[in-house]
Design an enzyme around this catalytic site. Structure first.
Site, PDB file in Angstrom:
ATOM      1  N   ARG A 182     -11.825 -48.590  -0.889  1.00 38.16           N
ATOM      2  CA  ARG A 182     -11.914 -48.803   0.553  1.00 38.16           C
ATOM      3  C   ARG A 182     -12.170 -50.281   0.839  1.00 38.16           C
ATOM      4  O   ARG A 182     -12.815 -50.976   0.064  1.00 38.16           O
ATOM      5  CB  ARG A 182     -13.039 -47.971   1.166  1.00 38.16           C
ATOM      6  CG  ARG A 182     -12.703 -46.492   1.337  1.00 38.16           C
ATOM      7  CD  ARG A 182     -13.833 -45.739   2.004  1.00 38.16           C
ATOM      8  NE  ARG A 182     -15.016 -45.712   1.171  1.00 38.16           N
ATOM      9  CZ  ARG A 182     -16.066 -46.508   1.294  1.00 38.16           C
ATOM     10  NH1 ARG A 182     -16.116 -47.414   2.269  1.00 38.16           N
ATOM     11  NH2 ARG A 182     -17.087 -46.423   0.468  1.00 38.16           N
TER      12      ARG A 182
ATOM     13  N   CYS B 265     -22.539 -42.184  -5.653  1.00 36.71           N
ATOM     14  CA  CYS B 265     -23.964 -42.024  -5.977  1.00 36.71           C
ATOM     15  C   CYS B 265     -24.350 -40.585  -6.277  1.00 36.71           C
ATOM     16  O   CYS B 265     -25.540 -40.239  -6.215  1.00 36.71           O
ATOM     17  CB  CYS B 265     -24.818 -42.587  -4.853  1.00 36.71           C
ATOM     18  SG  CYS B 265     -24.721 -44.387  -4.760  1.00 36.71           S
TER      19      CYS B 265
ATOM     20  N   HIS C 236     -21.751 -37.784   5.734  1.00 34.82           N
ATOM     21  CA  HIS C 236     -21.266 -38.056   4.375  1.00 34.82           C
ATOM     22  C   HIS C 236     -22.146 -37.270   3.399  1.00 34.82           C
ATOM     23  O   HIS C 236     -22.970 -37.841   2.696  1.00 34.82           O
ATOM     24  CB  HIS C 236     -21.362 -39.563   4.120  1.00 34.82           C
ATOM     25  CG  HIS C 236     -20.633 -40.045   2.899  1.00 34.82           C
ATOM     26  ND1 HIS C 236     -20.955 -41.228   2.269  1.00 34.82           N
ATOM     27  CD2 HIS C 236     -19.606 -39.525   2.192  1.00 34.82           C
ATOM     28  CE1 HIS C 236     -20.143 -41.414   1.233  1.00 34.82           C
ATOM     29  NE2 HIS C 236     -19.321 -40.388   1.159  1.00 34.82           N
TER      30      HIS C 236
ATOM     31  N   ASP D 105     -18.301 -33.940  -0.237  1.00 33.31           N
ATOM     32  CA  ASP D 105     -18.268 -35.297   0.347  1.00 33.31           C
ATOM     33  C   ASP D 105     -18.592 -35.339   1.843  1.00 33.31           C
ATOM     34  O   ASP D 105     -19.166 -36.307   2.298  1.00 33.31           O
ATOM     35  CB  ASP D 105     -16.882 -35.923   0.120  1.00 33.31           C
ATOM     36  CG  ASP D 105     -16.867 -37.436   0.307  1.00 33.31           C
ATOM     37  OD1 ASP D 105     -17.745 -38.119  -0.248  1.00 33.31           O
ATOM     38  OD2 ASP D 105     -15.983 -37.937   1.032  1.00 33.31           O
TER      39      ASP D 105
ATOM     40  N   TYR E 167      -4.387 -46.585  -0.681  1.00 32.49           N
ATOM     41  CA  TYR E 167      -5.487 -46.048  -1.484  1.00 32.49           C
ATOM     42  C   TYR E 167      -6.487 -45.178  -0.711  1.00 32.49           C
ATOM     43  O   TYR E 167      -7.033 -45.598   0.318  1.00 32.49           O
ATOM     44  CB  TYR E 167      -6.269 -47.190  -2.147  1.00 32.49           C
ATOM     45  CG  TYR E 167      -7.182 -46.655  -3.229  1.00 32.49           C
ATOM     46  CD1 TYR E 167      -6.688 -46.410  -4.502  1.00 32.49           C
ATOM     47  CD2 TYR E 167      -8.495 -46.324  -2.948  1.00 32.49           C
ATOM     48  CE1 TYR E 167      -7.505 -45.866  -5.481  1.00 32.49           C
ATOM     49  CE2 TYR E 167      -9.317 -45.784  -3.918  1.00 32.49           C
ATOM     50  CZ  TYR E 167      -8.811 -45.551  -5.189  1.00 32.49           C
ATOM     51  OH  TYR E 167      -9.608 -45.003  -6.149  1.00 32.49           O
TER      52      TYR E 167
ATOM     53  N   ARG F  99      -9.939 -42.254  -9.541  1.00 30.61           N
ATOM     54  CA  ARG F  99     -10.267 -41.003  -8.833  1.00 30.61           C
ATOM     55  C   ARG F  99      -9.379 -39.853  -9.272  1.00 30.61           C
ATOM     56  O   ARG F  99      -8.257 -40.061  -9.755  1.00 30.61           O
ATOM     57  CB  ARG F  99     -10.058 -41.206  -7.329  1.00 30.61           C
ATOM     58  CG  ARG F  99     -10.981 -42.249  -6.705  1.00 30.61           C
ATOM     59  CD  ARG F  99     -12.183 -41.632  -6.072  1.00 30.61           C
ATOM     60  NE  ARG F  99     -13.223 -42.601  -5.731  1.00 30.61           N
ATOM     61  CZ  ARG F  99     -14.361 -42.261  -5.114  1.00 30.61           C
ATOM     62  NH1 ARG F  99     -14.583 -41.003  -4.769  1.00 30.61           N
ATOM     63  NH2 ARG F  99     -15.266 -43.169  -4.865  1.00 30.61           N
TER      64      ARG F  99
ATOM     65  N   SER G 213     -21.466 -43.647  -1.377  1.00 32.59           N
ATOM     66  CA  SER G 213     -20.274 -43.536  -2.204  1.00 32.59           C
ATOM     67  C   SER G 213     -20.609 -43.795  -3.671  1.00 32.59           C
ATOM     68  O   SER G 213     -21.316 -44.757  -3.983  1.00 32.59           O
ATOM     69  CB  SER G 213     -19.235 -44.548  -1.717  1.00 32.59           C
ATOM     70  OG  SER G 213     -18.937 -44.294  -0.369  1.00 32.59           O
TER      71      SER G 213
ATOM     72  N   LYS H 210     -12.284 -40.089   5.520  1.00 35.37           N
ATOM     73  CA  LYS H 210     -13.309 -40.963   6.100  1.00 35.37           C
ATOM     74  C   LYS H 210     -12.963 -41.323   7.549  1.00 35.37           C
ATOM     75  O   LYS H 210     -13.850 -41.424   8.394  1.00 35.37           O
ATOM     76  CB  LYS H 210     -13.480 -42.211   5.240  1.00 35.37           C
ATOM     77  CG  LYS H 210     -13.957 -41.883   3.807  1.00 35.37           C
ATOM     78  CD  LYS H 210     -15.288 -41.179   3.832  1.00 35.37           C
ATOM     79  CE  LYS H 210     -15.650 -40.356   2.627  1.00 35.37           C
ATOM     80  NZ  LYS H 210     -16.073 -41.010   1.433  1.00 35.37           N
TER      81      LYS H 210
HETATM   82  P1  GTP Z   1     -17.915 -40.562  -3.480  1.00 29.90           P
HETATM   83  O1  GTP Z   1     -16.791 -39.672  -3.822  1.00 29.90           O
HETATM   84  O2  GTP Z   1     -17.590 -42.022  -3.658  1.00 29.90           O
HETATM   85  O3  GTP Z   1     -18.471 -40.322  -2.113  1.00 29.90           O
HETATM   86  O4  GTP Z   1     -19.069 -40.371  -4.590  1.00 29.90           O
HETATM   87  P2  GTP Z   1     -20.106 -39.212  -4.993  1.00 29.90           P
HETATM   88  O5  GTP Z   1     -21.356 -39.414  -4.216  1.00 29.90           O
HETATM   89  O6  GTP Z   1     -19.472 -37.879  -4.936  1.00 29.90           O
HETATM   90  O7  GTP Z   1     -20.468 -39.630  -6.497  1.00 29.90           O
HETATM   91  P3  GTP Z   1     -20.174 -38.862  -7.886  1.00 29.90           P
HETATM   92  O8  GTP Z   1     -20.850 -37.532  -7.968  1.00 29.90           O
HETATM   93  O9  GTP Z   1     -18.724 -38.891  -8.123  1.00 29.90           O
HETATM   94  O10 GTP Z   1     -20.913 -39.837  -8.912  1.00 29.90           O
HETATM   95  C1  GTP Z   1     -20.614 -41.198  -9.022  1.00 29.90           C
HETATM   96  C2  GTP Z   1     -21.095 -41.777 -10.321  1.00 29.90           C
HETATM   97  O11 GTP Z   1     -22.511 -41.575 -10.463  1.00 29.90           O
HETATM   98  C3  GTP Z   1     -20.446 -41.136 -11.539  1.00 29.90           C
HETATM   99  O12 GTP Z   1     -20.122 -42.141 -12.459  1.00 29.90           O
HETATM  100  C4  GTP Z   1     -21.513 -40.227 -12.074  1.00 29.90           C
HETATM  101  O13 GTP Z   1     -21.409 -40.045 -13.458  1.00 29.90           O
HETATM  102  C5  GTP Z   1     -22.806 -40.926 -11.679  1.00 29.90           C
HETATM  103  N1  GTP Z   1     -23.894 -39.950 -11.436  1.00 29.90           N
HETATM  104  C6  GTP Z   1     -23.835 -38.816 -10.703  1.00 29.90           C
HETATM  105  N2  GTP Z   1     -24.999 -38.124 -10.743  1.00 29.90           N
HETATM  106  C7  GTP Z   1     -25.834 -38.842 -11.522  1.00 29.90           C
HETATM  107  C8  GTP Z   1     -27.191 -38.658 -11.954  1.00 29.90           C
HETATM  108  O14 GTP Z   1     -27.870 -37.676 -11.623  1.00 29.90           O
HETATM  109  N3  GTP Z   1     -27.719 -39.635 -12.751  1.00 29.90           N
HETATM  110  C9  GTP Z   1     -26.996 -40.735 -13.127  1.00 29.90           C
HETATM  111  N4  GTP Z   1     -27.585 -41.632 -13.902  1.00 29.90           N
HETATM  112  N5  GTP Z   1     -25.710 -40.931 -12.756  1.00 29.90           N
HETATM  113  C10 GTP Z   1     -25.138 -40.004 -11.962  1.00 29.90           C
HETATM  114  C1  SPV Z   2     -16.169 -42.804  -0.779  1.00 29.75           C
HETATM  115  O1  SPV Z   2     -15.926 -44.004  -0.970  1.00 29.75           O
HETATM  116  O2  SPV Z   2     -17.256 -42.422  -0.272  1.00 29.75           O
HETATM  117  C2  SPV Z   2     -15.196 -41.774  -1.182  1.00 29.75           C
HETATM  118  C3  SPV Z   2     -13.890 -42.219  -1.671  1.00 29.75           C
HETATM  119  O3  SPV Z   2     -15.488 -40.591  -1.076  1.00 29.75           O
HETATM  120  S1  SPV Z   2     -12.779 -42.686  -0.387  1.00 29.75           S
HETATM  121  O4  SPV Z   2     -12.020 -41.505  -0.002  1.00 29.75           O
HETATM  122  O5  SPV Z   2     -11.908 -43.722  -0.918  1.00 29.75           O
HETATM  123  O6  SPV Z   2     -13.548 -43.154   0.752  1.00 29.75           O
HETATM  124 MN    MN Z   3     -17.524 -40.290  -0.160  1.00 36.99          MN
END
Ligand code: GTP
Ligand code: SPV
Ligand code: MN
Length: 597
Positions: free
Chosen positions: A82, A263, A239, A288, A210, A380, A261, A219
């Site tokens: 983004r 996290c 979110h 999400d 993207y 992704r 994002s 979003k």
């Molecule tokens: P968006 O799709 O961007 O909104 O992200 P999201 O909040 O769904 O994040 P996602 O669950 O995909 O995790 C993002 C990164 O954080 C990945 O590389 C995970 O491996 C890492 N991660 C997720 N949960 C944990 C956790 O409990 N501990 C740690 N250390 N890393 C984590």
């Molecule tokens: C984020 O960035 O929080 C996502 C991926 O979930 S995107 O759809 O690119 O915003």
């Molecule tokens: Mn997101």
């Protein structure tokens, strides 16, 4: 020319909706595509588009034995996340967009972008993509139509939304639909704009191919326009993941959680509890986005407006997230991961040995030991939620699920303890409002810098952040049975920069405490910041491979850290000026008094 296209648009159109037909004709007159194709969402259409995308190099078929129905896409290396600095809220007054958004005056934005869109689809096809955000026929569901010249976008929208004829049928002759216009243009970052016109329920996106920049339902509509509509109509667009946790006794508690994002939302929403939790079950409603509104019984009900997951690939493996691994085992589009010699995909943090040789995300040869990443850090997967082994049946329920707890969590290497509970709703809104998080690869820019990210909505709030926080405070009056609010942090680090808390499935221990608090089962201990688990009757640490000191460190509250945290919060509130809600300023004063007392 314009009238020919208008005629073509209405001739093949599977709708008589006059507003829709007129708008498509007008956009076609501006962008001048060679062809207009109305998408119906059928299997045959998917096949046709996929074959074409393979032919033009947009998709690379993966080994059908290893990844049936899966494809790899490589985006332009200048277009991998983004672009917050190129994302605009276009309201008549700058103050309506607020200090945390980029702003353009609507007419100026339309004029500027019209020049880019003018003739940009010559030689291309314009796809008309009707889609629903939310279960079909649901009262909370919103319809959008995205016009795009990218077959990749169509194939992604097909997974991420309820797309095609059914959405068009739901719209009928109504003029209540989001008007989304997208062109990849020439993928030039100097000619890239993501513009939102909340008053017109319109989104114009130019120059990117993207994710969040171009899958306009996600979003752009579900959060930026959604949050604007939510304030007008008395609901919340957030979110947030949504999960159901069922205890061995069969009691299900629904929880929504806002993490910024990359996290941990997808991971938390699909978590598999550790072996000490036999009989417990986590089911995913959403990973999400949550749309939440008060229900007839006085509880807050949440739906997931999406139908698929656009998830972070790196770090995903059978140890951290087995359900995600199953989800992406078939019918998945991968973007910017590495390719193995046998036609499978690879990324940093995947199970098993690092392959000797790969083709990296940019299509270049890569050798084991290289200092370059093989997969882009923001690579992704796009996978249908129906692939998820722990998909909740409620994910398709138009009524949604009643939310008992809301969790706010950032990525903080220090300061913020593992878990705490807010004293009440107003304090909980304060915890959400003062969230900070270290930046990630999900957006372009520096990674690892702490920034204030209120409710994980900094890049997604479609209006003034002060008004948004006030809206959260005001919601208290319309929700007789308020969810309890919590704050978590999985990302605290030790002196060596290692995560102290093991995270992933072990987060179940924190979740269990939250469920117990919600159900009124465990006592708690008051601290300066909120209620925390007691030493006795607190977190279940049985079987957890962690020293007592490490647990101490993960849960500690250090006053010196909080004093600098408060300074950073002050800068954020000052930015909101007179729109900083009074109730939150009072919460701030109380916290200062507790710290100084
Ligand atoms: P968006 O799709 O961007 O909104 O992200 P999201 O909040 O769904 O994040 P996602 O669950 O995909 O995790 C993002 C990164 O954080 C990945 O590389 C995970 O491996 C890492 N991660 C997720 N949960 C944990 C956790 O409990 N501990 C740690 N250390 N890393 C984590
Ligand atoms: C984020 O960035 O929080 C996502 C991926 O979930 S995107 O759809 O690119 O915003
Ligand atoms: Mn997101």
């Amino acid at each position: 020319m314009a009238s020919t296209q208008a005629a073509a648009a209405s001739e093949q159109a599977p709708t008589k909706n006059p507003t829709l037909l007129a708008w498509v004709a007008k956009m076609a007159a501006m962008t001048q595509p060679d062809r207009i194709v109305w998408c119906d969402g059928s299997e045959a259409e998917k096949q046709r588009l996929t074959e074409q995308a393979v032919k033009d190099g947009t998709l690379i078929p993966l080994n059908p034995q290893k990844r049936p129905g899966c494809y790899l896409h490589r985006s332009n290396p200048n277009d991998v996340a983004r672009v917050e600095h190129l994302t605009f809220i276009c309201t008549p007054n700058k103050t309506d967009a607020g200090p945390t958004n980029n702003w353009m005056e609507p007419e100026a934005a339309y004029t500027k972008l019209s020049q880019l869109f003018e003739g940009c689809m010559k030689g291309r096809t314009m796809y008309v993509v009707p889609y629903a955000m939310g279960p079909l026929g649901g009262a909370s569901t919103k319809i959008g139509v995205e016009l795009t010249d990218s077959d990749y976008v169509v194939l992604n929208m097909r997974i991420m939304t309820r797309m095609g004829k059914a959405a068009l049928d739901m719209l009928g002759d109504s003029d209540d639909f989001n008007r989304g216009l997208h062109s990849t243009g020439d993928v030039n970052p100097d000619r890239r704009y993501i513009c939102h016109f909340p008053q017109d329920n319109t989104i114009w996106s130019f120059g990117s191919g993207y994710g969040g920049n171009v899958l306009l339902g996600k979003k752009c509509l579900a959060l930026r326009i959604g949050s604007y509509l939510g304030r007008e109509e008395g609901w919340l667009a957030e979110h947030m993941l949504i999960l159901g946790v069922t205890s061995p006794k069969g009691e299900t508690t629904y929880i929504a959680a806002a993490f910024p994002s990359a996290c941990g939302k997808t991971n938390f929403a699909m978590m598999i509890p550790p072996k000490e939790y036999a009989g417990w079950k986590i089911e995913t409603v959403g990973d999400d986005i949550a749309w939440m509104r008060p229900g007839p019984d006085g509880r807050l009900y949440a739906i997931n407006p999406e139908a698929g997951y656009f998830g972070v690939v790196p770090g995903t493996n059978y140890k951290t997230n087995p359900n995600a691994m199953e989800t992406i085992s078939k019918d998945t589009l991968f973007t910017n991961v590495a390719l193995t010699p046998d036609g499978d995909v690879w990324w940093e943090g995947k199970d098993g040995e690092v392959p000797e040789e790969l083709i990296d995300w940019q299509g270049k040869p890569w050798k084991k030991g290289s200092t370059e990443k093989a997969a882009h850090p923001n690579s992704r997967f796009t996978a249908p939620m129906s692939n998820n082994p722990v998909l909740s049946a409620k994910a398709n329920d138009p009524q949604g699920v009643p939310i008992s707890a809301i969790i706010f969590g950032g990525r903080r290497s220090n300061t913020v303890p593992l878990v705490l509970q807010a004293f009440n709703w107003t304090h909980g809104v304060f915890l959400g409002a003062t969230m900070g998080s270290e930046t990630t690869a999900a957006a372009t820019g520096k990674v690892g810098v702490v920034r204030r990210d209120p409710m994980a909505m900094l890049p997604f709030c479609g209006y003034h952040m002060g008004d948004y926080l006030q809206h959260w405070l005001d919601m208290q009056k319309s929700i007789p049975q308020l969810p309890k609010i919590f704050q978590v942090n999985w990302f605290r680090q030790d002196k060596n920069g290692k995560f102290i808390w093991p995270g992933y499935g072990e987060n179940m221990r924190v979740l269990e405490w939250i469920v117990n608090r919600v159900q009124g089962r465990v006592p708690t201990q008051e601290t300066l910041l909120g209620w925390v688990p007691r030493q006795d009757q607190g977190l279940n640490l049985k079987g957890l491979d962690m020293s007592e000191e490490a647990v101490q460190e993960a849960t500690s509250i250090k006053e010196d850290e909080w004093k600098s945290e408060l300074k950073s919060q002050e800068v954020f509130f000052e930015q909101l000026g007179t729109k900083a809600p009074e109730a939150l300023m009072l919460q701030r004063k109380l916290l200062i008094a507790r710290l100084d007392g």
